[in-house]
Design a protein around this motif. Structure first.
Motif, PDB file in Angstrom:
ATOM      1  N   PHE A  50      40.927  -5.420  -0.956  1.00 50.55           N
ATOM      2  CA  PHE A  50      39.790  -4.706  -0.379  1.00 50.55           C
ATOM      3  C   PHE A  50      38.526  -5.563  -0.291  1.00 50.55           C
ATOM      4  O   PHE A  50      37.450  -5.053   0.027  1.00 50.55           O
ATOM      5  CB  PHE A  50      39.552  -3.384  -1.124  1.00 50.55           C
ATOM      6  CG  PHE A  50      40.701  -2.428  -0.944  1.00 50.55           C
ATOM      7  CD1 PHE A  50      41.213  -2.173   0.327  1.00 50.55           C
ATOM      8  CD2 PHE A  50      41.300  -1.815  -2.024  1.00 50.55           C
ATOM      9  CE1 PHE A  50      42.291  -1.309   0.512  1.00 50.55           C
ATOM     10  CE2 PHE A  50      42.376  -0.950  -1.858  1.00 50.55           C
ATOM     11  CZ  PHE A  50      42.872  -0.695  -0.582  1.00 50.55           C
ATOM     12  N   ASP A  51      38.688  -6.879  -0.529  1.00 48.03           N
ATOM     13  CA  ASP A  51      37.634  -7.833  -0.192  1.00 48.03           C
ATOM     14  C   ASP A  51      37.889  -8.477   1.165  1.00 48.03           C
ATOM     15  O   ASP A  51      37.063  -9.276   1.637  1.00 48.03           O
ATOM     16  CB  ASP A  51      37.517  -8.925  -1.272  1.00 48.03           C
ATOM     17  CG  ASP A  51      36.812  -8.422  -2.519  1.00 48.03           C
ATOM     18  OD1 ASP A  51      36.019  -7.462  -2.406  1.00 48.03           O
ATOM     19  OD2 ASP A  51      37.067  -8.971  -3.604  1.00 48.03           O
ATOM     20  N   LEU A  52      39.033  -8.183   1.792  1.00 49.28           N
ATOM     21  CA  LEU A  52      39.275  -8.714   3.139  1.00 49.28           C
ATOM     22  C   LEU A  52      38.289  -8.061   4.103  1.00 49.28           C
ATOM     23  O   LEU A  52      37.976  -6.872   3.963  1.00 49.28           O
ATOM     24  CB  LEU A  52      40.709  -8.399   3.611  1.00 49.28           C
ATOM     25  CG  LEU A  52      41.777  -9.460   3.326  1.00 49.28           C
ATOM     26  CD1 LEU A  52      42.012  -9.604   1.832  1.00 49.28           C
ATOM     27  CD2 LEU A  52      43.081  -9.093   4.013  1.00 49.28           C
ATOM     28  N   GLU A  53      37.786  -8.845   5.034  1.00 48.57           N
ATOM     29  CA  GLU A  53      36.865  -8.219   5.995  1.00 48.57           C
ATOM     30  C   GLU A  53      37.647  -7.239   6.863  1.00 48.57           C
ATOM     31  O   GLU A  53      38.864  -7.379   7.056  1.00 48.57           O
ATOM     32  CB  GLU A  53      36.082  -9.282   6.777  1.00 48.57           C
ATOM     33  CG  GLU A  53      36.906 -10.318   7.496  1.00 48.57           C
ATOM     34  CD  GLU A  53      37.037 -10.041   8.979  1.00 48.57           C
ATOM     35  OE1 GLU A  53      36.556  -8.984   9.429  1.00 48.57           O
ATOM     36  OE2 GLU A  53      37.650 -10.864   9.661  1.00 48.57           O
ATOM     37  N   ASP A  54      36.940  -6.240   7.364  1.00 49.36           N
ATOM     38  CA  ASP A  54      37.581  -5.074   7.991  1.00 49.36           C
ATOM     39  C   ASP A  54      38.608  -5.450   9.061  1.00 49.36           C
ATOM     40  O   ASP A  54      39.721  -4.916   9.083  1.00 49.36           O
ATOM     41  CB  ASP A  54      36.522  -4.158   8.642  1.00 49.36           C
ATOM     42  CG  ASP A  54      35.645  -3.478   7.605  1.00 49.36           C
ATOM     43  OD1 ASP A  54      35.881  -3.661   6.386  1.00 49.36           O
ATOM     44  OD2 ASP A  54      34.712  -2.771   8.021  1.00 49.36           O
ATOM     45  N   ARG A  59      44.255  -5.960  10.854  1.00 50.58           N
ATOM     46  CA  ARG A  59      45.370  -6.732  11.428  1.00 50.58           C
ATOM     47  C   ARG A  59      46.491  -6.895  10.403  1.00 50.58           C
ATOM     48  O   ARG A  59      47.667  -6.931  10.769  1.00 50.58           O
ATOM     49  CB  ARG A  59      44.872  -8.096  11.929  1.00 50.58           C
ATOM     50  CG  ARG A  59      43.965  -7.995  13.150  1.00 50.58           C
ATOM     51  CD  ARG A  59      43.742  -9.343  13.811  1.00 50.58           C
ATOM     52  NE  ARG A  59      43.010 -10.299  13.001  1.00 50.58           N
ATOM     53  CZ  ARG A  59      41.675 -10.367  12.905  1.00 50.58           C
ATOM     54  NH1 ARG A  59      40.917  -9.524  13.569  1.00 50.58           N
ATOM     55  NH2 ARG A  59      41.094 -11.275  12.146  1.00 50.58           N
ATOM     56  N   MET A  60      46.140  -6.973   9.122  1.00 48.25           N
ATOM     57  CA  MET A  60      47.173  -7.100   8.078  1.00 48.25           C
ATOM     58  C   MET A  60      48.019  -5.823   8.005  1.00 48.25           C
ATOM     59  O   MET A  60      49.239  -5.876   7.826  1.00 48.25           O
ATOM     60  CB  MET A  60      46.516  -7.401   6.731  1.00 48.25           C
ATOM     61  CG  MET A  60      47.510  -7.654   5.610  1.00 48.25           C
ATOM     62  SD  MET A  60      46.665  -8.343   4.182  1.00 48.25           S
ATOM     63  CE  MET A  60      47.967  -8.286   2.962  1.00 48.25           C
ATOM     64  N   ILE A  61      47.363  -4.669   8.151  1.00 50.53           N
ATOM     65  CA  ILE A  61      48.104  -3.405   8.133  1.00 50.53           C
ATOM     66  C   ILE A  61      49.035  -3.333   9.357  1.00 50.53           C
ATOM     67  O   ILE A  61      50.193  -2.908   9.243  1.00 50.53           O
ATOM     68  CB  ILE A  61      47.127  -2.200   8.127  1.00 50.53           C
ATOM     69  CG1 ILE A  61      46.278  -2.186   6.857  1.00 50.53           C
ATOM     70  CG2 ILE A  61      47.888  -0.877   8.292  1.00 50.53           C
ATOM     71  CD1 ILE A  61      47.030  -1.933   5.561  1.00 50.53           C
TER      72      ILE A  61
END
Ligand code: 5GP
Length: 131
Positions: A50-54, A59-61
Protein backbone atom coordinates in the motif's frame (compact mmCIF):
# COMPACT_ATOMS: atom_id res chain seq x y z
CA UNK A 1 20.68 -4.70 -0.82
CA UNK A 2 18.42 -6.30 -3.39
CA UNK A 3 15.56 -8.39 -2.04
CA UNK A 4 15.32 -12.08 -2.80
CA UNK A 5 12.45 -11.26 -5.19
CA UNK A 6 14.59 -8.72 -7.07
CA UNK A 7 17.23 -11.44 -7.43
CA UNK A 8 14.56 -13.81 -8.77
CA UNK A 9 13.34 -11.17 -11.24
CA UNK A 10 16.94 -10.55 -12.35
CA UNK A 11 17.42 -14.29 -12.92
CA UNK A 12 20.13 -14.50 -10.24
CA UNK A 13 18.03 -16.97 -8.23
CA UNK A 14 15.96 -19.62 -10.06
CA UNK A 15 12.19 -19.72 -9.89
CA UNK A 16 9.24 -21.37 -11.57
CA UNK A 17 8.10 -18.43 -13.64
CA UNK A 18 4.47 -17.94 -14.61
CA UNK A 19 4.36 -14.59 -16.41
CA UNK A 20 5.94 -11.16 -16.65
CA UNK A 21 5.54 -7.79 -18.29
CA UNK A 22 7.56 -4.57 -18.07
CA UNK A 23 6.38 -3.87 -14.53
CA UNK A 24 5.42 -7.15 -12.84
CA UNK A 25 6.61 -10.70 -12.40
CA UNK A 26 4.65 -13.82 -11.34
CA UNK A 27 6.18 -17.09 -10.13
CA UNK A 28 5.27 -20.10 -8.00
CA UNK A 29 5.68 -19.75 -4.24
CA UNK A 30 8.42 -22.16 -3.17
CA UNK A 31 6.45 -23.12 -0.03
CA UNK A 32 2.94 -23.44 -1.46
CA UNK A 33 -0.15 -23.76 0.69
CA UNK A 34 -1.82 -25.48 -2.30
CA UNK A 35 -0.68 -26.45 -5.81
CA UNK A 36 -0.58 -23.39 -8.03
CA UNK A 37 0.11 -20.90 -5.19
CA UNK A 38 1.60 -17.97 -7.08
CA UNK A 39 3.22 -14.68 -6.11
CA UNK A 40 2.89 -11.47 -8.10
CA UNK A 41 5.54 -8.82 -7.46
CA UNK A 42 6.31 -5.40 -8.91
CA UNK A 43 9.74 -5.15 -10.48
CA UNK A 44 10.14 -1.85 -8.67
CA UNK A 45 11.42 -2.71 -5.21
CA UNK A 46 8.89 -1.35 -2.72
CA UNK A 47 8.38 -3.07 0.63
CA UNK A 48 4.73 -2.42 1.41
CA UNK A 49 1.98 -3.01 -1.12
CA UNK A 50 0.00 0.00 0.00
CA UNK A 51 3.01 2.26 -0.54
CA UNK A 52 2.76 1.62 -4.30
CA UNK A 53 1.52 4.69 -6.10
CA UNK A 54 -2.12 4.41 -7.15
CA UNK A 55 -1.58 3.84 -10.88
CA UNK A 56 1.05 1.16 -10.32
CA UNK A 57 -1.11 -0.61 -7.72
CA UNK A 58 -4.04 -0.53 -10.15
CA UNK A 59 -1.93 -2.08 -12.91
CA UNK A 60 -0.64 -4.70 -10.45
CA UNK A 61 -4.21 -5.74 -9.62
CA UNK A 62 -5.05 -5.98 -13.33
CA UNK A 63 -1.91 -8.05 -13.98
CA UNK A 64 -2.84 -10.27 -10.99
CA UNK A 65 -6.36 -10.70 -12.39
CA UNK A 66 -4.96 -12.04 -15.67
CA UNK A 67 -2.67 -14.44 -13.82
CA UNK A 68 -5.53 -15.53 -11.51
CA UNK A 69 -7.83 -16.23 -14.48
CA UNK A 70 -5.09 -18.36 -15.99
CA UNK A 71 -4.56 -20.28 -12.73
CA UNK A 72 -8.33 -20.90 -12.56
CA UNK A 73 -8.29 -22.34 -16.05
CA UNK A 74 -5.56 -24.82 -15.19
CA UNK A 75 -5.84 -25.78 -11.50
CA UNK A 76 -9.04 -27.37 -10.24
CA UNK A 77 -10.51 -24.88 -7.75
CA UNK A 78 -13.61 -22.84 -6.89
CA UNK A 79 -11.80 -19.53 -7.23
CA UNK A 80 -8.47 -17.89 -6.66
CA UNK A 81 -8.05 -16.44 -3.18
CA UNK A 82 -5.94 -13.36 -2.66
CA UNK A 83 -3.71 -12.64 0.32
CA UNK A 84 -1.23 -9.93 1.22
CA UNK A 85 1.06 -10.61 4.16
CA UNK A 86 4.57 -9.40 3.49
CA UNK A 87 6.08 -10.18 6.89
CA UNK A 88 8.77 -12.45 5.45
CA UNK A 89 10.00 -10.72 2.30
CA UNK A 90 10.21 -6.89 2.27
CA UNK A 91 9.20 -6.61 -1.38
CA UNK A 92 5.49 -6.07 -2.07
CA UNK A 93 3.71 -9.18 -3.33
CA UNK A 94 0.24 -10.61 -3.78
CA UNK A 95 -0.41 -14.28 -3.05
CA UNK A 96 -2.79 -15.91 -5.58
CA UNK A 97 -4.10 -19.18 -4.16
CA UNK A 98 -6.45 -21.55 -6.02
CA UNK A 99 -8.92 -22.62 -3.33
CA UNK A 100 -11.81 -25.03 -2.91
CA UNK A 101 -12.35 -24.37 0.80
CA UNK A 102 -11.53 -21.69 3.34
CA UNK A 103 -8.79 -23.75 4.98
CA UNK A 104 -6.81 -23.66 1.71
CA UNK A 105 -5.91 -20.08 2.69
CA UNK A 106 -4.45 -21.16 6.03
CA UNK A 107 -0.80 -20.06 6.10
CA UNK A 108 -0.24 -21.75 9.46
CA UNK A 109 -0.79 -25.21 7.96
CA UNK A 110 2.20 -27.32 6.99
CA UNK A 111 3.24 -26.23 3.49
CA UNK A 112 3.23 -28.70 0.58
CA UNK A 113 6.47 -30.35 -0.36
CA UNK A 114 6.55 -30.62 -4.12
CA UNK A 115 9.24 -32.19 -6.26
CA UNK A 116 11.06 -30.12 -8.85
CA UNK A 117 9.16 -32.07 -11.53
CA UNK A 118 5.83 -31.14 -9.93
CA UNK A 119 6.77 -27.46 -9.77
CA UNK A 120 7.88 -27.56 -13.42
CA UNK A 121 4.69 -29.32 -14.49
CA UNK A 122 2.45 -26.81 -12.65
CA UNK A 123 4.37 -23.79 -13.94
CA UNK A 124 4.39 -25.08 -17.52
CA UNK A 125 0.67 -25.82 -17.42
CA UNK A 126 -0.21 -22.33 -16.16
CA UNK A 127 2.32 -20.60 -18.44
CA UNK A 128 0.95 -22.56 -21.39
CA UNK A 129 -2.48 -20.98 -20.89
CA UNK A 130 -1.25 -17.45 -20.24
CA UNK A 131 -2.03 -15.19 -23.19
P1 5GP B 1 5.15 -13.11 3.16
O1 5GP B 1 6.26 -12.09 3.04
O2 5GP B 1 3.95 -12.75 2.33
O3 5GP B 1 4.82 -13.42 4.59
O4 5GP B 1 5.69 -14.48 2.58
C1 5GP B 1 6.63 -14.54 1.55
C2 5GP B 1 6.36 -15.72 0.66
O5 5GP B 1 7.44 -15.80 -0.24
C3 5GP B 1 6.27 -17.06 1.41
O6 5GP B 1 5.04 -17.70 1.05
C4 5GP B 1 7.49 -17.83 0.92
O7 5GP B 1 7.25 -19.20 0.75
C5 5GP B 1 7.82 -17.15 -0.40
N1 5GP B 1 9.25 -17.18 -0.70
C6 5GP B 1 10.24 -16.78 0.14
N2 5GP B 1 11.44 -16.94 -0.46
C7 5GP B 1 11.18 -17.45 -1.70
C8 5GP B 1 12.02 -17.83 -2.78
O8 5GP B 1 13.25 -17.73 -2.73
N3 5GP B 1 11.41 -18.31 -3.89
C9 5GP B 1 10.04 -18.41 -3.98
N4 5GP B 1 9.55 -18.89 -5.14
N5 5GP B 1 9.22 -18.06 -2.97
C10 5GP B 1 9.78 -17.60 -1.84
Amino acid sequence: MATIFSKIIAGEIPCYKIAENEEFFAFLDINPVVKGHTLVVPKKEIDYLFDLEDELLGRMIIFSKKVAKTIEAVISCNRVGVAVIGLEVPHAHIHLIPITQESDMDFKKKKLTLTQEEFIQIAEAIRGHYK
